[in-house]
Design a protein around this motif. Structure first.
Motif, PDB file in Angstrom:
ATOM      1  N   LEU A   1       0.892  -1.175   0.041  1.00  0.00           N
ATOM      2  CA  LEU A   1       0.100   0.105  -0.080  1.00  0.00           C
ATOM      3  C   LEU A   1       1.075   1.361   0.018  1.00  0.00           C
ATOM      4  CD1 LEU A   1      -2.867  -1.188   2.773  1.00  0.00           C
ATOM      5  CD2 LEU A   1      -2.891  -0.700  -0.059  1.00  0.00           C
ATOM      6  N   LYS A   2       2.083   1.261   0.773  1.00  0.00           N
ATOM      7  CA  LYS A   2       3.078   2.366   0.738  1.00  0.00           C
ATOM      8  C   LYS A   2       3.383   2.664  -0.639  1.00  0.00           C
ATOM      9  CE  LYS A   2       6.916   4.253   2.747  1.00  0.00           C
ATOM     10  NZ  LYS A   2       8.356   3.924   3.244  1.00  0.00           N
ATOM     11  N   ILE A   3       3.959   1.719  -1.245  1.00  0.00           N
ATOM     12  CA  ILE A   3       4.509   1.625  -2.498  1.00  0.00           C
ATOM     13  C   ILE A   3       3.371   2.436  -3.583  1.00  0.00           C
ATOM     14  CG2 ILE A   3       5.535   0.445  -4.617  1.00  0.00           C
ATOM     15  CD1 ILE A   3       6.737  -1.446  -2.633  1.00  0.00           C
ATOM     16  N   LEU A   4       2.169   1.704  -3.578  1.00  0.00           N
ATOM     17  CA  LEU A   4       1.054   2.095  -4.128  1.00  0.00           C
ATOM     18  C   LEU A   4       0.791   3.524  -4.334  1.00  0.00           C
ATOM     19  CD1 LEU A   4      -0.990  -1.296  -4.556  1.00  0.00           C
ATOM     20  CD2 LEU A   4       0.462  -0.193  -6.206  1.00  0.00           C
ATOM     21  N   ARG A   5       0.790   4.018  -3.005  1.00  0.00           N
ATOM     22  CA  ARG A   5       0.546   5.600  -2.645  1.00  0.00           C
ATOM     23  C   ARG A   5       1.197   6.273  -3.250  1.00  0.00           C
ATOM     24  NH1 ARG A   5      -1.279   3.696   2.350  1.00  0.00           N
ATOM     25  NH2 ARG A   5       0.675   3.669   3.380  1.00  0.00           N
ATOM     26  N   GLU A   6       2.601   5.969  -3.289  1.00  0.00           N
ATOM     27  CA  GLU A   6       3.761   6.569  -3.830  1.00  0.00           C
ATOM     28  C   GLU A   6       3.777   6.777  -5.231  1.00  0.00           C
ATOM     29  OE1 GLU A   6       7.291   4.889  -2.283  1.00  0.00           O
ATOM     30  OE2 GLU A   6       7.138   5.607  -0.103  1.00  0.00           O
ATOM     31  N   LYS A   7       3.176   5.561  -5.841  1.00  0.00           N
ATOM     32  CA  LYS A   7       3.467   5.619  -7.270  1.00  0.00           C
ATOM     33  C   LYS A   7       2.240   6.413  -7.959  1.00  0.00           C
ATOM     34  CE  LYS A   7       6.425   1.736  -8.457  1.00  0.00           C
ATOM     35  NZ  LYS A   7       6.387   0.675  -9.462  1.00  0.00           N
ATOM     36  N   LEU A   8       1.031   6.289  -7.185  1.00  0.00           N
ATOM     37  CA  LEU A   8      -0.355   6.490  -7.669  1.00  0.00           C
ATOM     38  C   LEU A   8      -0.859   7.806  -6.917  1.00  0.00           C
ATOM     39  CD1 LEU A   8      -1.966   2.992  -7.864  1.00  0.00           C
ATOM     40  CD2 LEU A   8      -1.036   4.283  -9.759  1.00  0.00           C
ATOM     41  N   GLY A   9      -0.167   8.604  -6.250  1.00  0.00           N
ATOM     42  CA  GLY A   9      -0.513   9.392  -5.491  1.00  0.00           C
ATOM     43  C   GLY A   9      -1.141  10.690  -6.117  1.00  0.00           C
ATOM     44  N   ALA A  10      -0.488  10.944  -7.445  1.00  0.00           N
ATOM     45  CA  ALA A  10      -1.135  11.814  -8.235  1.00  0.00           C
ATOM     46  C   ALA A  10      -2.378  11.568  -9.081  1.00  0.00           C
ATOM     47  CB  ALA A  10       0.060  12.112  -9.463  1.00  0.00           C
ATOM     48  N   TYR A  11      -2.602  10.198  -8.905  1.00  0.00           N
ATOM     49  CA  TYR A  11      -3.791   9.580  -9.536  1.00  0.00           C
ATOM     50  C   TYR A  11      -4.912   9.460  -8.350  1.00  0.00           C
ATOM     51  CZ  TYR A  11      -0.382   9.426 -13.046  1.00  0.00           C
ATOM     52  OH  TYR A  11       0.474   9.901 -14.065  1.00  0.00           O
ATOM     53  N   LEU A  12      -4.593   9.662  -7.264  1.00  0.00           N
ATOM     54  CA  LEU A  12      -5.572   9.090  -6.457  1.00  0.00           C
ATOM     55  C   LEU A  12      -7.193   9.772  -6.314  1.00  0.00           C
ATOM     56  CD1 LEU A  12      -3.574   8.736  -3.050  1.00  0.00           C
ATOM     57  CD2 LEU A  12      -4.614   7.085  -4.392  1.00  0.00           C
ATOM     58  N   LEU A  13      -7.126  10.959  -6.779  1.00  0.00           N
ATOM     59  CA  LEU A  13      -8.507  11.567  -6.824  1.00  0.00           C
ATOM     60  C   LEU A  13      -9.198  11.103  -8.104  1.00  0.00           C
ATOM     61  CD1 LEU A  13     -10.441  13.826  -6.182  1.00  0.00           C
ATOM     62  CD2 LEU A  13      -9.066  15.349  -7.551  1.00  0.00           C
ATOM     63  N   ASP A  14      -8.457  10.832  -9.445  1.00  0.00           N
ATOM     64  CA  ASP A  14      -9.000   9.968 -10.458  1.00  0.00           C
ATOM     65  C   ASP A  14      -9.382   8.688 -10.027  1.00  0.00           C
ATOM     66  OD1 ASP A  14      -8.482  12.399 -12.136  1.00  0.00           O
ATOM     67  OD2 ASP A  14      -6.516  11.454 -13.063  1.00  0.00           O
ATOM     68  N   LEU A  15      -8.586   8.182  -9.244  1.00  0.00           N
ATOM     69  CA  LEU A  15      -9.121   6.731  -8.881  1.00  0.00           C
ATOM     70  C   LEU A  15     -10.173   6.858  -8.063  1.00  0.00           C
ATOM     71  CD1 LEU A  15      -8.358   3.596  -8.581  1.00  0.00           C
ATOM     72  CD2 LEU A  15      -6.838   4.165  -6.702  1.00  0.00           C
ATOM     73  N   LEU A  16     -10.477   7.632  -7.177  1.00  0.00           N
ATOM     74  CA  LEU A  16     -11.562   7.622  -6.280  1.00  0.00           C
ATOM     75  C   LEU A  16     -12.959   7.940  -7.168  1.00  0.00           C
ATOM     76  CD1 LEU A  16     -10.528   9.983  -3.153  1.00  0.00           C
ATOM     77  CD2 LEU A  16     -11.030   7.364  -3.397  1.00  0.00           C
TER      78      LEU A  16
END
Length: 180
Positions: free
Chosen positions: A156-171
């Protein structure tokens, strides 16, 4: 890999897997085959540039991944350039561009999961996609529950780091998918 037979063997071994991998991102199977074919063609032409420590399997999958992203990006440009707003109802136009953005986001998520270390990826997939409890995962993999917890935290830490910029899009994507 100057040996033609070795190259043919590599092609026969990985071609179906790479086409299947590309199909996850590109809907048309003929386009998938073209992408994979071009990756192998590029490998043959640039084989002298490859370092001996480069994993061919990783190189092939990463190359297909990159070409799929390029394909999606190029198709998105075509949609924006070739389609006029007058010839396409607004709802259809928005839906077509949303699909491409969703495809890109899904690709980024898939690649981020694929890039996880093996143990993290395995635990993450069992937990999130197969909906197994930590205890079930621990039993299946022959590891402790604490190890499962640690691997999930790491994933989860790795995914947060890699996808942080896309979290809003993901939601937004998850909200749309769940609402459908």
């Amino acid at each position: 890999m100057k040996d033609k037979k070795a190259f043919e063997d590599l092609f026969k071994e990985y071609y179906p897997y790479l086409c299947s991998f590309a199909k996850k991102y590109v809907a048309d199977i003929d386009d998938c085959k073209d992408i994979v074919h071009n990756v192998f063609l590029n490998l043959w032409q640039k084989q002298a540039d490859l370092h001996s420590d480069t994993s061919l399997k990783s190189y092939l999958f990463k190359s297909v991944h990159n070409r799929c992203l390029n394909y999606i990006r190029d198709r998105k440009k075509i949609v924006h350039h070739d389609l006029s707003m007058e010839s396409l109802p607004l709802a259809d136009y928005i839906e077509s561009t949303d699909y491409l953005e969703q495809s890109e986001l899904e690709l980024k998520i898939k690649v981020s999961i694929d890039d996880l270390p093996d143990s993290c990826r395995q635990v993450f997939i069992l937990s999130r996609f197969e909906e197994k409890k930590y205890k079930e995962i621990a039993e299946q993999l022959g590891i402790s529950v604490k190890t499962v917890e640690g691997q999930m935290s790491r994933a989860l830490k790795i995914l947060r780091e890699k996808l942080g910029a896309y979290l809003l899009d993901l939601l937004i994507l998850l909200t749309i998918t769940i609402g459908s």
